[in-house]
Design an enzyme around this catalytic site. Structure first.
Site: not given
Ligand code: IPE
Ligand code: IPE
Ligand code: MG
Length: 263
Positions: A37, A39, A50, A82, A84-86, A209
């Site tokens: 997490d 990035n 991003r 995840s 939820e990442n969609w 998460s």
């Molecule tokens: C968890 O990170 C999912 C992955 C690392 C792939 P997120 O950034 O999606 O989680 P939340 O939304 O902060 O809980």
């Molecule tokens: C984790 O980094 C990568 C994925 C969830 C794919 P984020 O994209 O969630 O980065 P933050 O949490 O917004 O900094």
């Molecule tokens: Mg994140």
């Protein structure tokens, strides 16, 4: 593997060598799970989009995978996308998929050289056929490798996994009386693998998460402020060293000498 295997990739005199020498190879976590997490925040700090953070994060994946394999970790599970990442903007999602494809193409040789077995956990069938083909190739090519199992959690959700397992248990025709924790676990994506001993989350967030909800029942949790694109060999070694100082109780009592004041 061993200290020698690990030292082989550390330039001599590097500070990581000192850390590597402190590791107790008799007490390694069998399974390390990582929530990669931070990035987006890494990129924001640099006033960059991003996706630049995701791009930089692939180097952290590369170094983490090779270090874990050389350490002798049996299973490494990285949370890459995840369910939820969609919800993220379509352009970000598609960049993540492109980066995954590139990673697989450029790193297949590293996986093969390190005897790593690659697998996907999550609803892989919902990914684009192009990505599925790329994943399938890496899975098939590394299938018989005897070294570390590297799971990538893609389109993964812990609750979805439990629902999928329940469906499979029902479809198997098993009677309710025969179902117990061990049998239920055999329907999970991670069937046959040890549960994570160590769960690492980068970027300081104190939440799971929807990650490996069943499997992390007794995992030791290690949260580091380091953002994923900054995560290097040193950070993995620090996490393992911290894990080795933990006392795992599994609901029992301390194995250490009785505390002052105890009866
Ligand atoms: C968890 O990170 C999912 C992955 C690392 C792939 P997120 O950034 O999606 O989680 P939340 O939304 O902060 O809980
Ligand atoms: C984790 O980094 C990568 C994925 C969830 C794919 P984020 O994209 O969630 O980065 P933050 O949490 O917004 O900094
Ligand atoms: Mg994140």
């Amino acid at each position: 593997m061993s200290l020698e295997q690990l030292l082989a990739v550390i330039p001599s005199g590097d500070a990581d060598e000192e850390l590597a020498r402190q590791i107790n190879f008799e007490q390694l976590p069998a399974h390390i799970a990582v929530i990669m997490d931070g990035n987006g925040r890494w990129a924001a700090l640099r006033h960059r989009p991003r996706v630049e953070g995701h791009r930089a994060g692939t180097e952290s994946v590369r170094e983490t995978v090779e270090t874990a394999a050389r350490l002798g970790i049996d299973v490494l599970t990285l949370y890459a996308f995840s369910i939820e990442n969609w919800k993220r903007p379509a352009a970000e999602v598609s960049t993540l998929m492109v980066l995954l494809k590139r990673y697989l193409r450029s790193e297949l040789s590293t996986l093969l050289r390190n005897d790593i077995r690659f697998r996907v956990i999550g609803r892989m069938e919902e990914l684009s056929t192009e990505i599925q083909d790329e994943l399938r190739l890496a899975i098939d090519r590394t299938e018989h490798n005897p070294g570390m199992q590297f799971n990538i959690a893609l389109n993964y959700g812990g609750r979805a996994e439990i629902v999928d397992a329940a469906r499979r248990a029902i479809q198997s025709g098993m009677s309710p009386e025969d179902l117990d924790e061990q049998r239920f676990a055999s329907f999970l994506y991670t069937a046959g693998q040890p549960d994570p001993d160590l769960l690492i989350r980068t970027s300081g967030e104190m939440r799971v998460s929807n990650y490996l909800l069943w499997q992390i029942a007794y995992a030791e949790i290690y949260v580091t402020e380091t953002l994923w694109p900054d995560f290097r060999r040193r950070h993995l070694l620090e996490a393992v060293l911290a894990y080795q100082k933990r006392e795992r109780r599994y609901g029992g009592i301390s194995a250490a000498p009785a505390a002052i004041g105890a009866e």
